[in-house]
Design a protein around this motif. Structure first.
Motif, short mmCIF file in Angstrom:
data_model
loop_
_atom_site.label_atom_id
_atom_site.label_comp_id
_atom_site.label_asym_id
_atom_site.label_seq_id
_atom_site.Cartn_x
_atom_site.Cartn_y
_atom_site.Cartn_z
N GLU A 182 0.82 -1.20 0.00
CA GLU A 182 0.00 0.00 0.00
C GLU A 182 0.87 1.26 0.00
OE1 GLU A 182 -3.13 0.03 2.86
OE2 GLU A 182 -4.03 -1.82 2.10
N ALA A 197 -4.80 6.75 0.12
CA ALA A 197 -4.39 6.06 1.34
C ALA A 197 -5.56 5.90 2.31
CB ALA A 197 -3.25 6.83 2.02
N LEU A 211 -7.68 2.84 1.33
CA LEU A 211 -7.07 1.51 1.26
C LEU A 211 -7.46 0.67 2.48
CD1 LEU A 211 -3.51 2.45 -0.09
CD2 LEU A 211 -5.40 1.40 -1.35
#
Length: 366
Positions: free
Chosen positions: A3, A64, A67
Motif C-alpha cells: 500500500e 491512502a 485503502l
C-alpha cells in the motif's frame, strides 16, 4: 508495504501528469523566474511546480484513506488531514510569493500559520529521548519546539533550492532514508507499521520523483517557493509525527543491540537535513557578520560554492545528492546494525565524497 508503494506511485504519477498543466498556467499568468544576479539560470523559467506537488499529495492522501490497511487507522487519517491543511496554506503562500514576491514578514506569517494548523491538531513533539532518561514536554514547550522545527526546515529547503533538481533530489533521498527507518523500526519492534511519519515521507518521495523529470538540468520548470516550502513542511511534520506516535521507551530493548534506536529519532532528522540546515546556519552567520538581515539573499550558498570549485551544474547537484545519501542512509544503517563496519563504511564514503568534491576540476571537463 504494497500500500505504501501504491501511494508513492499515485503521488509521483499525479505530480508528473499535472506538472505540464501547471507549467502552462505559470506562463499564462506570468509566474516565471526572471534572471537575477544571484541566479544560475540564463532564461526565464516558469514556476508553479509546487501546485503539481500539492495535487500529488492530495491524491496520495485520498487514496491512502480508502485503502483497506492504511485507511483503518483513525490517528493516521486525522494527522494526514492536518498535514494536508497546513500544506495547502503554505503552498498558497508560496504561490502568491512566486507571482507577486511577498516580503519576508508575510512569508514568515504564512509559515507560522501552517505550523499552527498541524500543531493545534496534535502533530507536535511530545518527548525528547536522552541517555538514561526521556524528557516529557509540557504543552507550551511542545508547541514552541514543533513550530521552530517546521520554520527551520521550511526555510532550509527554500534556501537550498538554487540548482536544477537539487532540492527535489535532496528531499527525495532524505525522505526515503527516513521512511526506511520508520518502517523498519515498526517492523523490527513489532509496532504498528501504519504511521503518519511513514505515509508522509513516502508521499514526499513520490512527489519529488514525479517532479524531477521537469526539474533536472536544464530545467523546464521550477518548484518555486510553493514547492520548496511545501517539501520542507512535509519533511518537518513527518519527523515531528514520529515522536508523537512511537514511544522511545518501547524501542530501547536491552541486550538487543537496538539501544541506539531510542535516540535515532533525535539524530536522524539532523542527518537527513544536514546540508539544508548547514546552509541555513552558514547563511545566517555570514549575513549577520556582514551586517545584513538573515533573509537578504546572496550568492554564497553551498551550491554556489560547488560551482566556484569548477563543477558543472549536473556534477554539483550529483555531489550534493551523494552527500545527502551518505549522511542520511549512513545514520540509518548505523542505527539498524549498530556495528563498527557501518561506521567504517560511512567514514570511507565521506572520504570518497570529500575527494570528489574538492579535487581539482578543469573548467569544461566536469
Amino acid at each position: 508495504m504494497r500500500e505504501y508503494a501504491l501511494v508513492l506511485l499515485i503521488a509521483a504519477g499525479v505530480t508528473y501528469l499535472l506538472a505540464g498543466l501547471c507549467r502552462r498556467l505559470a506562463f499564462r499568468y506570468n509566474a516565471v523566474a526572471i534572471v537575477r544576479d544571484r541566479d544560475v539560470h540564463t532564461r526565464p523559467i516558469p514556476y508553479f511546480g509546487g501546485i503539481a506537488m500539492l495535487c500529488g499529495v492530495a491524491a496520495a492522501f485520498l487514496v491512502a484513506s480508502q485503502l483497506p490497511w492504511l485507511g483503518r487507522f483513525d490517528l493516521v487519517e486525522h494527522d494526514t488531514r492536518a498535514v494536508f491543511l497546513g500544506s495547502l496554506v503554505i503552498c498558497a503562500v508560496g504561490v502568491i510569493d512566486d507571482k507577486f514576491d511577498l516580503n519576508a514578514l508575510a512569508k514568515i506569517a504564512g509559515q507560522i500559520l501552517a505550523a499552527g494548523i498541524v500543531v493545534l491538531n496534535g502533530v507536535k513533539v511530545y518527548w525528547i529521548p536522552l541517555p538514561g532518561t526521556i524528557i516529557s514536554l509540557d504543552d507550551a514547550t511542545s508547541i514552541a519546539l514543533a513550530v521552530i522545527l517546521i520554520f527551520l526546515c521550511v526555510n532550509a529547503i527554500n534556501l537550498i533550492d538554487g540548482l536544477d533538481g537539487l532540492a527535489a533530489g535532496v528531499v527525495a533521498i532524505g525522505s526515503l532514508a527516513f521512511f526506511t527507518y520508520a518502517y523498519w523500526l515498526s517492523y523490527e519492534q513489532e509496532l504498528v507499521r501504519a504511521t503518519t511519519a511513514s505515509l508522509v515521507t513516502v508521499v514526499t518521495v513520490g512527489v519529488c520523483l514525479g517532479f524531477l523529470p521537469y526539474n533536472v538540468h536544464a530545467a523546464r520548470m521550477f518548484m518555486g517557493d510553493s514547492g520548496s516550502m511545501l517539501l520542507g513542511f512535509l519533511m518537518s511534520t513527518s519527523v515531528i509525527s514520529l515522536t508523537g506516535q512511537l514511544d522511545p521507551s518501547q524501542i530501547a530493548v536491552e541486550g538487543s543491540g537496538l539501544a541506539l534506536n531510542a535516540y535515532l529519532p533525535l539524530i536522524l532528522p539532523f542527518a537527513v537535513m544536514a546540508l539544508p540546515l548547514g546552509d541555513l546556519i552558514l547563511a545566517y552567520v555570514r549575513r549577520t557578520i556582514a551586517g545584513r538581515l538573515w533573509f537578504q539573499a546572496d550568492k554564497q550558498h553551498l551550491h554556489h560554492r560547488m560551482l566556484e570549485l569548477g563543477h558543472s551544474h549536473r556534477r554539483a547537484v550529483a555531489l550534493l545528492w551523494l552527500w545527502t545519501a551518505l549522511l542520511a542512509f549512513g545514520a540509518v544503517v548505523i542505527g539498524m546494525t549498530s556495528t563498527a563496519w557501518a561506521v567504517v563504511g560511512l567514514i570511507a564514503g565521506i572520504a570518497i565524497a570529500a575527494w570528489l568534491t574538492w579535487k581539482p576540476v578543469r573548467r569544461g571537463t566536469a
